[in-house]
Design an enzyme around this catalytic site. Structure first.
Site, PDB file in Angstrom:
ATOM      1  N   ASP A  62      64.413  16.630  60.630  1.00 20.31           N
ATOM      2  CA  ASP A  62      65.061  17.359  61.381  1.00 20.31           C
ATOM      3  C   ASP A  62      64.617  18.951  61.695  1.00 20.31           C
ATOM      4  O   ASP A  62      65.473  19.887  61.336  1.00 20.31           O
ATOM      5  CB  ASP A  62      67.492  17.469  60.841  1.00 20.31           C
ATOM      6  N   HIS A 122      39.760  22.622  72.959  1.00 15.43           N
ATOM      7  CA  HIS A 122      40.379  23.080  72.512  1.00 15.43           C
ATOM      8  C   HIS A 122      40.286  22.441  71.372  1.00 15.43           C
ATOM      9  O   HIS A 122      41.920  21.608  71.107  1.00 15.43           O
ATOM     10  CB  HIS A 122      41.951  22.771  73.795  1.00 15.43           C
ATOM     11  N   ASP A 139      38.878  31.115  68.228  1.00 17.94           N
ATOM     12  CA  ASP A 139      39.304  31.844  69.945  1.00 17.94           C
ATOM     13  C   ASP A 139      41.084  31.845  69.627  1.00 17.94           C
ATOM     14  O   ASP A 139      41.156  30.414  69.204  1.00 17.94           O
ATOM     15  CB  ASP A 139      39.317  30.692  71.353  1.00 17.94           C
ATOM     16  N   ASP A 180      44.530  37.386  73.833  1.00 17.83           N
ATOM     17  CA  ASP A 180      43.786  35.552  73.389  1.00 17.83           C
ATOM     18  C   ASP A 180      41.826  36.126  73.149  1.00 17.83           C
ATOM     19  O   ASP A 180      41.316  36.438  74.674  1.00 17.83           O
ATOM     20  CB  ASP A 180      44.129  35.273  74.866  1.00 17.83           C
ATOM     21  N   HIS A 198      35.572  25.416  82.634  1.00 19.66           N
ATOM     22  CA  HIS A 198      36.177  25.564  82.812  1.00 19.66           C
ATOM     23  C   HIS A 198      36.282  27.019  83.292  1.00 19.66           C
ATOM     24  O   HIS A 198      35.298  27.760  83.703  1.00 19.66           O
ATOM     25  CB  HIS A 198      36.730  26.592  81.439  1.00 19.66           C
ATOM     26  N   HIS A 244      42.089  34.375  83.380  1.00 16.74           N
ATOM     27  CA  HIS A 244      43.908  34.299  83.598  1.00 16.74           C
ATOM     28  C   HIS A 244      44.607  35.550  83.489  1.00 16.74           C
ATOM     29  O   HIS A 244      44.051  36.505  82.271  1.00 16.74           O
ATOM     30  CB  HIS A 244      44.152  32.610  82.569  1.00 16.74           C
ATOM     31  N   HIS A 263      48.727  32.154  79.192  1.00 16.47           N
ATOM     32  CA  HIS A 263      47.991  32.446  80.277  1.00 16.47           C
ATOM     33  C   HIS A 263      49.464  32.505  80.992  1.00 16.47           C
ATOM     34  O   HIS A 263      50.480  31.712  81.436  1.00 16.47           O
ATOM     35  CB  HIS A 263      47.630  30.688  80.644  1.00 16.47           C
ATOM     36  N   GLU A 293      36.212  35.013  79.792  1.00 18.20           N
ATOM     37  CA  GLU A 293      36.324  34.213  79.095  1.00 18.20           C
ATOM     38  C   GLU A 293      35.131  32.654  79.714  1.00 18.20           C
ATOM     39  O   GLU A 293      34.750  32.118  79.843  1.00 18.20           O
ATOM     40  CB  GLU A 293      37.103  33.897  78.488  1.00 18.20           C
ATOM     41  N   TYR A 336      28.254  25.084  76.954  1.00 16.98           N
ATOM     42  CA  TYR A 336      28.883  24.490  75.483  1.00 16.98           C
ATOM     43  C   TYR A 336      27.431  23.016  76.328  1.00 16.98           C
ATOM     44  O   TYR A 336      27.703  22.383  76.944  1.00 16.98           O
ATOM     45  CB  TYR A 336      30.131  23.517  75.502  1.00 16.98           C
ATOM     46  N   ARG A 356      31.422  30.587  73.759  1.00 17.51           N
ATOM     47  CA  ARG A 356      32.970  31.400  74.567  1.00 17.51           C
ATOM     48  C   ARG A 356      32.928  32.621  74.006  1.00 17.51           C
ATOM     49  O   ARG A 356      32.920  33.427  72.774  1.00 17.51           O
ATOM     50  CB  ARG A 356      33.924  30.785  74.176  1.00 17.51           C
ATOM     51  N   GLU A 382      34.736  36.409  74.719  1.00 11.23           N
ATOM     52  CA  GLU A 382      36.545  36.688  75.082  1.00 11.23           C
ATOM     53  C   GLU A 382      37.261  37.279  75.222  1.00 11.23           C
ATOM     54  O   GLU A 382      37.841  38.073  73.843  1.00 11.23           O
ATOM     55  CB  GLU A 382      37.616  35.144  75.377  1.00 11.23           C
TER      56      GLU A 382
HETATM   57 MN   LIG Z   1      42.298  32.617  76.937  1.00 11.73          MN
END
Ligand SMILES: [Mn+2]
Length: 479
Positions: free
Chosen positions: A79, A280, A297, A308, A387, A391, A398, A425, A429, A447, A449
């Site tokens: 719950d 991710h 990130d 971001d 990628h 964005h 996003h 960004e 890799y 990366r 960004e």
């Molecule tokens: Mn981003």
């Protein structure tokens, strides 16, 4: 020293009042960023957004209403619920943070804004906190308000009188079905009147508004970026002595929470060593390899606006030859793309330019082998770049707004305009299991960004103060 850091860092990060312990003075200063607890845009911002949406509804013709639905509560398990966070469109138009709310905007009325809210419930409020109720709804700008269950009737009447219903409901599937059923009743329709009604998905109207940031939003976004930068610096320092990724994530989250971020805009990604190659990666609970990179990130959400930002650094404090080579290539690609973030340019131009830089660079490093022109055309680099590199950003990480324009206009691509905020960004890799690549490169993921605002003059890197060059990162780690 590390124990002192743990104990005294909070005092330093808080916009310094009196030093809490003298040892804090000896510890490295992380930041003295201002804090933004309970930061919130003014009522005039939300009223202005409603006025602009009402102007759009008027253009659609008489009898047009918009119905906007709040975010449903989300179960976590048992719950328990996830902490409530209002739907971004609903928030943008109302500033209301309460669940089970419905806003109605009637373009024909001189009191166009009706808010339907939960009924007051003394017992529930002892558990969950105060509810707005009808009085609170009016105080927060509604022309009139009703509470459920009586509000059901108001909703039904509004829809039955309307010719055109513009529905803005992103995540409440039950409500979407209910709206459809109210506009086009299922079963016998003896009046045969519903054929004249039009149900419109209105989310694009709000998306186009949200795409161009107003001055107050830019300020709030900058607050989120500044808090995020403080979090990144704390995480960089924590990584020097941390043995687990969780400690690095905690340094970011603890710092940003202390500075007023109730949420992060998305789950923090803190990947050490080979985990830097998992895009991710959010488990953040593996041991930190001594000579590896750390990829963070992470973005703080302040006043509903999120940053971001990604930085990658060596946990040893010094980039190895290979880490540095990859890092500088990604940085070159990022700078090339940032230079193309300008009014009048296409959103896609930065991506194309960055991919060219990284494709050629991967060949120069010997990671890709062959002819530059042919390899760029074949897209062989994409195995390592993975990628897209940009964005929109704002209320959502996003953020809302299409990347395409009407077919035929400049290839269908979105043309950049002043007031848009976006990320840049690029990343490279080389996964640990890339057995066809020289072993020295494996397990390096980089990366970089930043959040970039398009201005009338060009652009502003809103997160540019956070160390980004190899020299600046090594200097920050050495402090
Ligand atoms: Mn981003």
């Amino acid at each position: 020293m590390s124990a002192f850091r743990l104990v005294c860092l909070p005092a330093l990060v808080l916009a310094l009042s009196a030093p809490i312990c003298t040892a804090a003075l000896a510890a490295p200063a992380v930041t003295t960023t201002q804090s933004f607890h309970a930061a919130r845009l003014p009522a005039s911002f939300f009223a202005g957004n409603r006025a602009r949406l009402l102007a759009e509804l008027k253009k659609m013709g008489p009898g047009t209403i918009a119905i906007i639905k709040s975010m449903p509560e989300q179960n976590r398990n048992g719950d328990s619920h996830h902490m409530y966070r209002q739907d971004s469109d609903f928030y943008y138009l109302t500033g209301i943070e309460e669940a089970e709310s419905v806003a109605i905007l009637n373009a024909d009325s001189d009191k166009p804004y009706t808010l339907l809210v939960r009924t007051r419930d003394a017992r529930r409020e002892r558990y969950d906190g105060a509810r707005l109720g009808v009085e609170g709804a009016v105080k927060q700008g509604a022309d009139q308000a009703e509470s459920f269950p009586a509000a059901e009737k108001t909703l039904k009447e509004a829809i039955s009188k309307a010719q055109r219903v513009v529905l803005i409901s992103n995540f409440d599937e039950d409500f979407r079905k209910k709206a459809l059923d109210l506009v086009y009743p299922f079963g016998s329709d003896n009046n045969h009147a519903s054929y004249k009604k039009i149900l419109v998905d209105g989310r694009n109207l709000v998306a186009e508004m949200r795409l161009i940031k107003q001055a107050a939003e830019i300020e709030m976004l900058q607050n989120a970026v500044d808090v995020t930068a403080a979090g990144h610096l704390a995480a960089m320092k924590a990584s020097l002595t941390a043995s687990n990724e969780g400690e690095v994530a905690a340094a970011f989250q603890g710092t940003t929470r202390r500075l007023g971020a109730r949420f992060t805009g998305y789950d923090t990604i803190a990947g050490a060593g080979g985990n830097s190659c998992t895009l991710h990666y959010v488990t953040n609970d593996h041991a930190i390899e001594k000579n590896g990179v750390m990829l963070l990130d992470a973005g703080a959400e302040v006043g509903y606006y999120t940053a971001d930002v990604t930085r990658t650094w060596p946990v040893s404090g010094k980039f190895s030859k290979e880490q540095k080579a990859i890092y500088e290539l990604v940085l070159k690609a990022q700078n090339t793309a940032i230079d193309l973030v300008k009014a009048g340019r296409l959103h896609h131009e930065g991506f194309d330019a960055a991919m060219r830089v990284m494709s050629d660079g991967l060949i120069d490093l010997g990671i890709l082998k062959g002819d530059k022109e042919a390899l760029y055309k074949s897209g062989a680099y994409s195995r390592f770049t993975m990628h897209g590199i940009s964005h929109w950003i704002g209320l959502d990480v996003h953020d809302a707004g299409g990347y395409q324009m009407e077919p035929g206009k400049r290839g269908g691509q979105r043309v950049l305009q002043a007031g848009m905020a976006l990320t840049v960004e690029p990343g490279i890799y080389i996964p640990s299991d890339a057995n066809d690549v020289d072993a020295k490169w494996r397990g390096i993921g980089v990366r970089i960004e930043d959040v970039v605002l398009i201005t009338p003059e060009g652009n502003r890197n809103m997160s540019g103060k956070l160390p980004r060059s190899v020299e600046a990162i090594e200097a920050a780690l050495a402090k």
